[in-house]
Motif scaffolding. Sequence first.
Motif, PDB file in Angstrom:
ATOM      1  N   ARG A   1       0.976  -0.823  -0.416  1.00  0.00           N
ATOM      2  CA  ARG A   1       0.280   0.372   0.062  1.00  0.00           C
ATOM      3  C   ARG A   1       0.829   0.933   0.321  1.00  0.00           C
ATOM      4  O   ARG A   1       0.541   2.015  -1.096  1.00  0.00           O
ATOM      5  N   VAL A   2       1.719   1.525   1.042  1.00  0.00           N
ATOM      6  CA  VAL A   2       2.983   2.133   1.073  1.00  0.00           C
ATOM      7  C   VAL A   2       3.791   3.117  -0.641  1.00  0.00           C
ATOM      8  O   VAL A   2       3.796   3.674  -1.537  1.00  0.00           O
ATOM      9  N   ARG A   3       4.235   1.337  -1.298  1.00  0.00           N
ATOM     10  CA  ARG A   3       4.339   1.538  -2.695  1.00  0.00           C
ATOM     11  C   ARG A   3       3.418   1.970  -3.886  1.00  0.00           C
ATOM     12  O   ARG A   3       4.018   3.065  -4.152  1.00  0.00           O
ATOM     13  N   TRP A   4       2.186   1.330  -3.414  1.00  0.00           N
ATOM     14  CA  TRP A   4       1.759   2.039  -4.742  1.00  0.00           C
ATOM     15  C   TRP A   4       1.043   3.492  -4.313  1.00  0.00           C
ATOM     16  O   TRP A   4       0.927   4.613  -5.077  1.00  0.00           O
ATOM     17  N   ALA A   5       0.964   4.057  -2.734  1.00  0.00           N
ATOM     18  CA  ALA A   5       0.488   5.357  -2.898  1.00  0.00           C
ATOM     19  C   ALA A   5       2.136   6.268  -2.971  1.00  0.00           C
ATOM     20  O   ALA A   5       1.345   7.201  -4.018  1.00  0.00           O
ATOM     21  N   LEU A   6       3.087   5.987  -3.027  1.00  0.00           N
ATOM     22  CA  LEU A   6       3.927   6.626  -3.239  1.00  0.00           C
ATOM     23  C   LEU A   6       4.129   6.799  -5.304  1.00  0.00           C
ATOM     24  O   LEU A   6       4.150   7.851  -6.053  1.00  0.00           O
ATOM     25  N   GLU A   7       3.994   5.656  -6.457  1.00  0.00           N
ATOM     26  CA  GLU A   7       3.682   5.847  -7.477  1.00  0.00           C
ATOM     27  C   GLU A   7       2.831   6.261  -7.287  1.00  0.00           C
ATOM     28  O   GLU A   7       2.701   7.074  -8.721  1.00  0.00           O
ATOM     29  N   GLU A   8       1.786   6.400  -6.934  1.00  0.00           N
ATOM     30  CA  GLU A   8       0.116   7.711  -7.127  1.00  0.00           C
ATOM     31  C   GLU A   8       1.178   8.842  -8.136  1.00  0.00           C
ATOM     32  O   GLU A   8       0.627   9.443  -8.161  1.00  0.00           O
ATOM     33  N   VAL A   9       1.833   8.908  -6.604  1.00  0.00           N
ATOM     34  CA  VAL A   9       2.089  10.634  -6.118  1.00  0.00           C
ATOM     35  C   VAL A   9       3.188  11.109  -6.964  1.00  0.00           C
ATOM     36  O   VAL A   9       3.609  12.453  -7.314  1.00  0.00           O
TER      37      VAL A   9
ATOM     38  N   ARG B   1     -10.620  -2.339 -11.035  1.00  0.00           N
ATOM     39  CA  ARG B   1     -10.198  -1.375 -10.979  1.00  0.00           C
ATOM     40  C   ARG B   1      -9.443  -0.743 -10.422  1.00  0.00           C
ATOM     41  O   ARG B   1      -8.738   0.315 -11.093  1.00  0.00           O
ATOM     42  N   GLY B   2      -9.262  -0.353  -9.280  1.00  0.00           N
ATOM     43  CA  GLY B   2      -8.048  -0.594  -8.391  1.00  0.00           C
ATOM     44  C   GLY B   2      -6.195  -1.145  -8.957  1.00  0.00           C
ATOM     45  O   GLY B   2      -5.479  -0.499  -9.053  1.00  0.00           O
ATOM     46  N   GLU B   3      -6.898  -2.197  -9.595  1.00  0.00           N
ATOM     47  CA  GLU B   3      -5.674  -2.681  -9.813  1.00  0.00           C
ATOM     48  C   GLU B   3      -5.227  -2.422 -11.293  1.00  0.00           C
ATOM     49  O   GLU B   3      -3.934  -3.030 -11.596  1.00  0.00           O
ATOM     50  N   ALA B   4      -5.585  -2.575 -12.063  1.00  0.00           N
ATOM     51  CA  ALA B   4      -5.574  -1.533 -13.608  1.00  0.00           C
ATOM     52  C   ALA B   4      -5.180  -0.350 -13.400  1.00  0.00           C
ATOM     53  O   ALA B   4      -4.570  -0.438 -14.324  1.00  0.00           O
TER      54      ALA B   4
ATOM     55  N   PHE C   1       3.545  -3.364  -7.746  1.00  0.00           N
ATOM     56  CA  PHE C   1       2.770  -4.637  -7.574  1.00  0.00           C
ATOM     57  C   PHE C   1       4.331  -5.044  -8.948  1.00  0.00           C
ATOM     58  O   PHE C   1       5.146  -6.167  -7.769  1.00  0.00           O
ATOM     59  N   ASP C   2       4.969  -5.039  -9.378  1.00  0.00           N
ATOM     60  CA  ASP C   2       5.420  -5.704 -10.073  1.00  0.00           C
ATOM     61  C   ASP C   2       7.230  -5.572  -9.315  1.00  0.00           C
ATOM     62  O   ASP C   2       7.738  -5.724  -9.196  1.00  0.00           O
ATOM     63  N   ALA C   3       6.997  -3.911  -8.758  1.00  0.00           N
ATOM     64  CA  ALA C   3       7.923  -4.024  -8.352  1.00  0.00           C
ATOM     65  C   ALA C   3       8.916  -4.897  -6.670  1.00  0.00           C
ATOM     66  O   ALA C   3       9.734  -5.550  -6.399  1.00  0.00           O
ATOM     67  N   GLN C   4       7.285  -5.359  -5.805  1.00  0.00           N
ATOM     68  CA  GLN C   4       8.065  -5.733  -4.637  1.00  0.00           C
ATOM     69  C   GLN C   4       7.555  -7.050  -5.558  1.00  0.00           C
ATOM     70  O   GLN C   4       8.008  -8.245  -4.091  1.00  0.00           O
TER      71      GLN C   4
END
Length: 217
Positions: A23-31, A192-195, A203-206
């Motif tokens: 969730r932290v990786r995803w948030a960082l990627e979003e911003v 939708r989130g995963e897309a 996801f790919d990074a982890q």
Amino acid sequence: MIPTITAFERSPDRGRGLARDMRVRWALEEVGQPYNVRLLSFSAMKEPAHRALQPFGQIPTYEEGDLVLFESGAIVFHIAERHAGLLPDDPNARARAIAWMFAALNTVEPPIVERGAAALLERDQPWYGERLPLLEDRVRGRLDELSDRLGGADWLDDAFSAGDLLMVTVLRRLDGSRMLEEHPNLCAYVARGEARPAYKRAFDAQLAVFTGNPPPG
Ligand code: GTB
């Protein structure tokens, strides 16, 4: 300043993105914030050096200059406060998005974690067969309510927010349980989130930690 987060050196989920660094990786990627990752063994997580960052000896943590944070929800909130893209500007919409962050972590995640922990740690107990349906009923109750509220909307409160980011990661922990499939709108919500491109990058990074093949770039 490039923040550093911590993650499992060997994730028990074999890179399916279920550990909370996702969730932290995803948030960082979003911003669009680049980040470094320090991988930890289970024993290193319990060493004093890591406990100084995370009192409970867990991942993830977040270090940015003098700031050290633990608790994935607090870290995602910090990222959302410091960067555009995860919380609306309108004060009321922002407050509602934050309420969904708390709902994900305080109302929906606990019964899901409880069920997962029982399946992992209590399977051999003589009372497991009686306890599991009770735990699953609690999860189903929350899913029914969440599904009713989401209805046919794309996201929980208008635009995608940190509330959705956390809720999707929480619901993904039901992967393999078949309970989410009882609610097609929740399955579509998670999909939708995963897309989202940021989700895929995270996801790919982890996953690369597990496969040993870092994504290009
Ligand atoms: N409330 C804290 C937060 O949100 O940051 C909870 C952090 C936490 O539970 N961290 C777990 C941990 O460090 C990893 S995420 N556990 C080791 C320990 O406590 O000793 C939980 C997790 C782990 C593995 C899977 N999996 O393999 O599927 C899924 C989720």
